[in-house]
Motif scaffolding. Structure first.
Motif, PDB file in Angstrom:
ATOM      1  N   TYR A  11       0.857  -1.182   0.000  1.00 49.77           N
ATOM      2  CA  TYR A  11       0.000   0.000   0.000  1.00 49.77           C
ATOM      3  C   TYR A  11       0.899   1.240   0.000  1.00 49.77           C
ATOM      4  O   TYR A  11       1.870   1.269   0.745  1.00 49.77           O
ATOM      5  CB  TYR A  11      -0.845   0.061   1.270  1.00 49.77           C
ATOM      6  N   PRO A  12       0.534   2.242  -0.775  1.00 49.40           N
ATOM      7  CA  PRO A  12       1.268   3.502  -0.661  1.00 49.40           C
ATOM      8  C   PRO A  12       0.850   4.202   0.634  1.00 49.40           C
ATOM      9  O   PRO A  12      -0.307   4.122   1.024  1.00 49.40           O
ATOM     10  CB  PRO A  12       0.796   4.302  -1.886  1.00 49.40           C
ATOM     11  N   VAL A  18       4.045   0.523   2.225  1.00 50.43           N
ATOM     12  CA  VAL A  18       3.900  -0.531   3.232  1.00 50.43           C
ATOM     13  C   VAL A  18       3.744  -1.864   2.502  1.00 50.43           C
ATOM     14  O   VAL A  18       2.784  -2.060   1.754  1.00 50.43           O
ATOM     15  CB  VAL A  18       2.650  -0.281   4.102  1.00 50.43           C
ATOM     16  N   ALA A  20       2.564  -5.081   2.866  1.00 50.41           N
ATOM     17  CA  ALA A  20       1.726  -5.807   3.828  1.00 50.41           C
ATOM     18  C   ALA A  20       1.909  -7.321   3.698  1.00 50.41           C
ATOM     19  O   ALA A  20       1.896  -8.045   4.688  1.00 50.41           O
ATOM     20  CB  ALA A  20       0.259  -5.434   3.637  1.00 50.41           C
ATOM     21  N   PRO A  39       0.875 -10.186  14.848  1.00 49.06           N
ATOM     22  CA  PRO A  39       0.497  -8.984  15.584  1.00 49.06           C
ATOM     23  C   PRO A  39      -0.352  -8.054  14.735  1.00 49.06           C
ATOM     24  O   PRO A  39      -0.433  -8.222  13.510  1.00 49.06           O
ATOM     25  CB  PRO A  39       1.846  -8.338  15.924  1.00 49.06           C
ATOM     26  N   SER A  40      -0.967  -7.090  15.369  1.00 51.82           N
ATOM     27  CA  SER A  40      -1.746  -6.083  14.654  1.00 51.82           C
ATOM     28  C   SER A  40      -0.854  -5.404  13.622  1.00 51.82           C
ATOM     29  O   SER A  40       0.298  -5.076  13.906  1.00 51.82           O
ATOM     30  CB  SER A  40      -2.259  -5.079  15.691  1.00 51.82           C
ATOM     31  N   GLY A  41      -1.363  -5.247  12.419  1.00 53.85           N
ATOM     32  CA  GLY A  41      -0.594  -4.598  11.368  1.00 53.85           C
ATOM     33  C   GLY A  41       0.313  -5.532  10.585  1.00 53.85           C
ATOM     34  O   GLY A  41       1.076  -5.095   9.721  1.00 53.85           O
ATOM     35  N   SER A  42       0.233  -6.844  10.844  1.00 57.67           N
ATOM     36  CA  SER A  42       1.139  -7.767  10.156  1.00 57.67           C
ATOM     37  C   SER A  42       0.581  -8.253   8.820  1.00 57.67           C
ATOM     38  O   SER A  42       1.209  -9.071   8.149  1.00 57.67           O
ATOM     39  CB  SER A  42       1.467  -8.966  11.060  1.00 57.67           C
ATOM     40  N   GLY A  43      -0.604  -7.778   8.435  1.00 54.25           N
ATOM     41  CA  GLY A  43      -1.123  -8.132   7.109  1.00 54.25           C
ATOM     42  C   GLY A  43      -2.212  -9.186   7.115  1.00 54.25           C
ATOM     43  O   GLY A  43      -2.582  -9.710   6.060  1.00 54.25           O
ATOM     44  N   LYS A  44      -2.780  -9.491   8.279  1.00 52.85           N
ATOM     45  CA  LYS A  44      -3.769 -10.570   8.364  1.00 52.85           C
ATOM     46  C   LYS A  44      -5.033 -10.250   7.560  1.00 52.85           C
ATOM     47  O   LYS A  44      -5.524 -11.079   6.806  1.00 52.85           O
ATOM     48  CB  LYS A  44      -4.144 -10.832   9.838  1.00 52.85           C
ATOM     49  N   THR A  45      -5.559  -9.046   7.764  1.00 54.48           N
ATOM     50  CA  THR A  45      -6.776  -8.681   7.037  1.00 54.48           C
ATOM     51  C   THR A  45      -6.505  -8.602   5.543  1.00 54.48           C
ATOM     52  O   THR A  45      -7.310  -9.068   4.722  1.00 54.48           O
ATOM     53  CB  THR A  45      -7.336  -7.343   7.578  1.00 54.48           C
ATOM     54  N   THR A  46      -5.364  -8.057   5.189  1.00 57.27           N
ATOM     55  CA  THR A  46      -4.985  -7.996   3.771  1.00 57.27           C
ATOM     56  C   THR A  46      -4.963  -9.399   3.166  1.00 57.27           C
ATOM     57  O   THR A  46      -5.502  -9.621   2.073  1.00 57.27           O
ATOM     58  CB  THR A  46      -3.596  -7.332   3.629  1.00 57.27           C
ATOM     59  N   VAL A 214       5.031  -5.950   9.568  1.00 58.06           N
ATOM     60  CA  VAL A 214       5.217  -5.324   8.253  1.00 58.06           C
ATOM     61  C   VAL A 214       6.490  -4.476   8.211  1.00 58.06           C
ATOM     62  O   VAL A 214       6.860  -3.853   9.199  1.00 58.06           O
ATOM     63  CB  VAL A 214       3.981  -4.441   7.966  1.00 58.06           C
ATOM     64  N   ARG A 216       8.436  -1.297   6.475  1.00 60.94           N
ATOM     65  CA  ARG A 216       8.219  -0.075   5.678  1.00 60.94           C
ATOM     66  C   ARG A 216       9.480   0.276   4.913  1.00 60.94           C
ATOM     67  O   ARG A 216      10.554   0.300   5.471  1.00 60.94           O
ATOM     68  CB  ARG A 216       7.875   1.104   6.597  1.00 60.94           C
TER      69      ARG A 216
END
Ligand code: ADP
Ligand code: MG
Length: 218
Positions: A11-12, A18, A20, A39-46, A214, A216
């Motif tokens: 993602y930009p 990022v 993801a 963890p939160s932000g590690s790309g699970k939802t993506t 993730v 950056r």
């Protein structure tokens, strides 16, 4: 069989790109319950959005029920999603002005046939929602909301269930109800991919895949 192969997705962002997902591959077979932890932000939802045909990856393939999902024209992809995949979200996403019964039938509300009504009624009974059948989401507890969302996701008996932190807003008792129901559903020959950062959810899986945080790149 749900298979994702070498998926990358970036993602930009204001502080750089990022990344993801960075080359992840994963296979979930019939009857299998696979948990993805991270963890939160590690790309699970993506990962779930890509696996469910809702977010085009930058690279890689998703194969579901014999289809190369992102090679399908978008209408055929929508049909495959509607027919073959059930989604469960942490935030339930129920329609506020519909009752429990109507929410469960929402995927077919334009044309509910008697089979769908009977199946909705059966799910209501099995999930202990009889006393809540004609209530609206605002009148339900979190656990009841998630049970309703679960019934909606399973109404059409999807071959694949994708669950995004489905117990994230639930106490232990309701979390266990949801996990038991999902595990049983998978055991009946469907594929379950569940993402979570919770140990209690991952413990139930046949296999656990761990995502790292993730990176950056400026
Ligand atoms: P998780 O579900 O594990 O918390 P996500 O898949 O939601 O992780 O997010 C992974 C990373 O991608 C995070 O750094 C998040 O901020 C970023 N991200 C997610 N969605 C978007 C988006 N639509 N636009 C920009 N960045 C996003
Ligand atoms: Mg998430």
């Amino acid at each position: 069989m749900l298979e994702i192969q070498n998926i990358t997705k970036s993602y930009p962002g204001p502080r750089g790109v990022v990344r993801a997902l960075d080359g992840i591959s994963l296979r979930v077979g019939p009857g299998e319950f696979v948990a993805v932890r991270g963890p939160s932000g590690s790309g699970k939802t993506t990962l779930l959005l890509v696996a469910g045909g809702m977010l085009h990856p930058d690279e890689g393939r998703v194969l579901a029920a014999g289809h190369d999902v992102y090679r399908l024209p978008s209408e055929a992809r929508s049909r495959l999603r509607a027919r073959a995949i059930g989604f469960v979200f942490q935030q339930f996403h129920l329609i506020p002005y519909l009752t429990v019964f109507e929410n469960i039938l929402a995927p077919v509300l334009a044309q509910p046939n008697s089979g769908a009504r009977m199946r909705a009624q059966d799910l209501i009974a099995r999930l202990g929602l009889e006393q809540r059948r004609d209530h609206r989401p605002s009148e339900l507890s979190s656990g009841e909301r998630q049970r309703c969302a679960l019934a909606r996701a399973l109404l059409h008996k999807p071959g694949f269930v994708l669950a995004d932190e489905p117990t994230g807003n639930l106490d232990d008792h309701n979390g266990a109800i949801v996990l038991d129901f999902l595990s049983e559903y998978a055991a009946s020959g469907r594929a379950l991919l569940l993402v979570t950062h919770e140990a209690r959810a991952a413990e139930r899986a046949h296999r656990v895949v761990q995502l790292e945080a993730v990176v950056r790149t400026p």
